[in-house]
Design a protein around this motif. Structure first.
Motif, PDB file in Angstrom:
ATOM      1  N   SER A  74       0.838  -1.204   0.000  1.00  0.00           N
ATOM      2  CA  SER A  74       0.000   0.000   0.000  1.00  0.00           C
ATOM      3  C   SER A  74       0.871   1.252   0.000  1.00  0.00           C
ATOM      4  O   SER A  74       0.638   2.180  -0.793  1.00  0.00           O
ATOM      5  N   ILE A  75       1.904   1.290   0.845  1.00  0.00           N
ATOM      6  CA  ILE A  75       2.801   2.446   0.880  1.00  0.00           C
ATOM      7  C   ILE A  75       3.564   2.573  -0.433  1.00  0.00           C
ATOM      8  O   ILE A  75       3.740   3.679  -0.962  1.00  0.00           O
ATOM      9  N   TYR A  76       3.980   1.438  -0.973  1.00  0.00           N
ATOM     10  CA  TYR A  76       4.721   1.435  -2.235  1.00  0.00           C
ATOM     11  C   TYR A  76       3.924   2.098  -3.349  1.00  0.00           C
ATOM     12  O   TYR A  76       4.444   2.958  -4.073  1.00  0.00           O
ATOM     13  N   TYR A  77       2.652   1.751  -3.480  1.00  0.00           N
ATOM     14  CA  TYR A  77       1.842   2.311  -4.569  1.00  0.00           C
ATOM     15  C   TYR A  77       1.397   3.739  -4.287  1.00  0.00           C
ATOM     16  O   TYR A  77       1.235   4.528  -5.221  1.00  0.00           O
ATOM     17  N   TYR A  78       1.223   4.100  -3.027  1.00  0.00           N
ATOM     18  CA  TYR A  78       0.949   5.506  -2.715  1.00  0.00           C
ATOM     19  C   TYR A  78       2.157   6.367  -3.097  1.00  0.00           C
ATOM     20  O   TYR A  78       1.999   7.465  -3.649  1.00  0.00           O
ATOM     21  N   GLU A  79       3.341   5.854  -2.810  1.00  0.00           N
ATOM     22  CA  GLU A  79       4.565   6.587  -3.152  1.00  0.00           C
ATOM     23  C   GLU A  79       4.719   6.703  -4.674  1.00  0.00           C
ATOM     24  O   GLU A  79       5.163   7.735  -5.184  1.00  0.00           O
ATOM     25  N   LYS A  80       4.363   5.658  -5.391  1.00  0.00           N
ATOM     26  CA  LYS A  80       4.425   5.708  -6.853  1.00  0.00           C
ATOM     27  C   LYS A  80       3.442   6.740  -7.403  1.00  0.00           C
ATOM     28  O   LYS A  80       3.724   7.427  -8.378  1.00  0.00           O
ATOM     29  N   ALA A  81       2.280   6.829  -6.758  1.00  0.00           N
ATOM     30  CA  ALA A  81       1.283   7.818  -7.173  1.00  0.00           C
ATOM     31  C   ALA A  81       1.813   9.231  -6.954  1.00  0.00           C
ATOM     32  O   ALA A  81       1.655  10.115  -7.813  1.00  0.00           O
ATOM     33  N   LEU A  82       2.466   9.460  -5.816  1.00  0.00           N
ATOM     34  CA  LEU A  82       3.021  10.787  -5.527  1.00  0.00           C
ATOM     35  C   LEU A  82       4.186  11.127  -6.440  1.00  0.00           C
ATOM     36  O   LEU A  82       4.456  12.301  -6.693  1.00  0.00           O
ATOM     37  N   LYS A  83       4.882  10.125  -6.925  1.00  0.00           N
ATOM     38  CA  LYS A  83       5.977  10.374  -7.856  1.00  0.00           C
ATOM     39  C   LYS A  83       5.446  10.953  -9.164  1.00  0.00           C
ATOM     40  O   LYS A  83       6.107  11.762  -9.823  1.00  0.00           O
ATOM     41  N   ILE A  84       4.232  10.559  -9.532  1.00  0.00           N
ATOM     42  CA  ILE A  84       3.599  11.081 -10.743  1.00  0.00           C
ATOM     43  C   ILE A  84       2.928  12.415 -10.470  1.00  0.00           C
ATOM     44  O   ILE A  84       3.023  13.351 -11.260  1.00  0.00           O
ATOM     45  N   ASN A  85       2.255  12.502  -9.328  1.00  0.00           N
ATOM     46  CA  ASN A  85       1.539  13.740  -8.969  1.00  0.00           C
ATOM     47  C   ASN A  85       1.767  14.060  -7.493  1.00  0.00           C
ATOM     48  O   ASN A  85       0.990  13.645  -6.632  1.00  0.00           O
ATOM     49  N   PRO A  86       2.838  14.802  -7.190  1.00  0.00           N
ATOM     50  CA  PRO A  86       3.172  15.113  -5.790  1.00  0.00           C
ATOM     51  C   PRO A  86       2.116  15.948  -5.084  1.00  0.00           C
ATOM     52  O   PRO A  86       2.126  16.025  -3.855  1.00  0.00           O
ATOM     53  N   ALA A  87       1.213  16.573  -5.839  1.00  0.00           N
ATOM     54  CA  ALA A  87       0.207  17.462  -5.234  1.00  0.00           C
ATOM     55  C   ALA A  87      -1.127  16.764  -4.975  1.00  0.00           C
ATOM     56  O   ALA A  87      -2.092  17.417  -4.573  1.00  0.00           O
ATOM     57  N   ASN A  88      -1.196  15.460  -5.178  1.00  0.00           N
ATOM     58  CA  ASN A  88      -2.449  14.726  -4.978  1.00  0.00           C
ATOM     59  C   ASN A  88      -2.747  14.611  -3.484  1.00  0.00           C
ATOM     60  O   ASN A  88      -2.139  13.809  -2.766  1.00  0.00           O
ATOM     61  N   GLU A  89      -3.670  15.405  -2.999  1.00  0.00           N
ATOM     62  CA  GLU A  89      -3.967  15.476  -1.566  1.00  0.00           C
ATOM     63  C   GLU A  89      -4.555  14.170  -1.030  1.00  0.00           C
ATOM     64  O   GLU A  89      -4.307  13.802   0.125  1.00  0.00           O
ATOM     65  N   ASP A  90      -5.344  13.472  -1.846  1.00  0.00           N
ATOM     66  CA  ASP A  90      -5.937  12.209  -1.398  1.00  0.00           C
ATOM     67  C   ASP A  90      -4.847  11.169  -1.130  1.00  0.00           C
ATOM     68  O   ASP A  90      -4.916  10.430  -0.141  1.00  0.00           O
ATOM     69  N   VAL A  91      -3.868  11.122  -2.008  1.00  0.00           N
ATOM     70  CA  VAL A  91      -2.762  10.174  -1.833  1.00  0.00           C
ATOM     71  C   VAL A  91      -1.958  10.536  -0.587  1.00  0.00           C
ATOM     72  O   VAL A  91      -1.598   9.662   0.209  1.00  0.00           O
ATOM     73  N   ILE A  92      -1.666  11.825  -0.414  1.00  0.00           N
ATOM     74  CA  ILE A  92      -0.898  12.285   0.749  1.00  0.00           C
ATOM     75  C   ILE A  92      -1.611  11.893   2.041  1.00  0.00           C
ATOM     76  O   ILE A  92      -0.980  11.412   2.996  1.00  0.00           O
ATOM     77  N   SER A  93      -2.918  12.084   2.064  1.00  0.00           N
ATOM     78  CA  SER A  93      -3.703  11.758   3.251  1.00  0.00           C
ATOM     79  C   SER A  93      -3.701  10.262   3.548  1.00  0.00           C
ATOM     80  O   SER A  93      -3.455   9.836   4.685  1.00  0.00           O
ATOM     81  N   ASN A  94      -3.946   9.443   2.516  1.00  0.00           N
ATOM     82  CA  ASN A  94      -4.006   7.995   2.724  1.00  0.00           C
ATOM     83  C   ASN A  94      -2.635   7.406   3.036  1.00  0.00           C
ATOM     84  O   ASN A  94      -2.523   6.423   3.778  1.00  0.00           O
ATOM     85  N   LEU A  95      -1.591   8.003   2.471  1.00  0.00           N
ATOM     86  CA  LEU A  95      -0.236   7.547   2.771  1.00  0.00           C
ATOM     87  C   LEU A  95       0.074   7.760   4.249  1.00  0.00           C
ATOM     88  O   LEU A  95       0.716   6.915   4.890  1.00  0.00           O
TER      89      LEU A  95
END
Length: 250
Positions: A74-95
């Motif tokens: 779960s952390i791995y894929y959240y981090e991959k998502a942030l690598k594409i879009n560092p400003a994604n607030e939903d990802v930041i919150s769930n991470l």
């Protein structure tokens, strides 16, 4: 008989290719909504295997693993998502929620002003975004200069001149940020520990002394590589060697 087998293979191939990424994504979403997280993961991953990637796709995969209490994926894929879009607030919150499931508590070293500026401003957006801003402002600067050149009023010319200079300044800054961001992404390798518990060594050998212990889900920076070993660094400054089978690079 051979013709029948061939026909079945062809039909199966056609059916497989008919599963577009959009259809697979919708199918995976339905699995997720119905609580079938394992099937949702398999379907999302089938999209990734096609070479497609997006922060939304990785976010959904991370959510599915999180529902199954699988910390590292779960952390791995959240981090991959942030690598594409560092400003994604939903990802930041769930991470942040996912990191609460990790065992290791690592205190980050105090950052300098330059390091904080880099993290909060330059890395706030991807280098692609900064490049788009640079290109857009270059066109704007050229347009403003043309208006300035052909205008006749003194006040208008002064206003257009000042705004064109401002646009050029933004162009220079965004270009610098784009190259700086690209350099950081290219030269900074991060990974997630995927083993339940692993001993980090002082040297890249199994017989060397243990330096410290890590658990699944912990994020590390890769500094070097030797054979089947990775030299890692933690946010608190600790450095050691770990067998590469125990981690997965983001």
């Amino acid at each position: 008989m051979k013709k029948l087998v061939l026909s079945i293979v062809v039909l199966f191939s056609v059916f497989s290719f008919a599963q577009t990424p959009e259809a697979l994504f919708a199918k995976a979403n339905n699995f997720y909504k119905n609580g079938n997280y394992s099937k949702a993961i398999d379907t999302y991953l089938s999209i990734e295997k096609q070479g497609l990637q997006s922060d939304v796709l990785y976010y959904n995969i991370g959510n599915s693993y999180y529902k199954l209490n699988k910390v590292a994926p779960s952390i791995y894929y959240y981090e991959k998502a942030l690598k594409i879009n560092p400003a994604n607030e939903d990802v930041i919150s769930n991470l942040a929620f996912a990191k609460r499931m990790t065992i290791d508590v690592i205190e980050e070293l105090p950052k300098t002003f330059l390091q904080r500026f880099t993290a909060n401003v330059i890395q706030k957006y991807t280098f692609d975004t900064w490049a788009i801003i640079a290109v857009s402002t270059s066109f704007l600067a050229a347009l403003l200069f043309l208006f300035y050149y052909f205008s006749s009023g003194t006040k208008i010319k002064l206003l257009l001149f000042n705004t064109s200079i401002l646009a050029l300044f933004i162009l220079a800054i965004s270009t610098f940020f784009a190259f700086k961001n690209y350099d950081i992404v290219k030269n900074t390798k991060m990974a997630i520990i995927f083993t339940d518990k692993v001993e980090v060594k002082n040297a890249p050998t199994t017989t060397s002394d243990d330096a410290f212990e890590l658990h699944e889900g912990t994020k590390v920076q890769i500094l070097d590589e030797l054979d089947n070993w990775k030299k890692i660094k933690l946010a608190d400054g600790k450095i050691g060697w770990i067998a590469k089978r125990n981690l997965k690079e983001i």
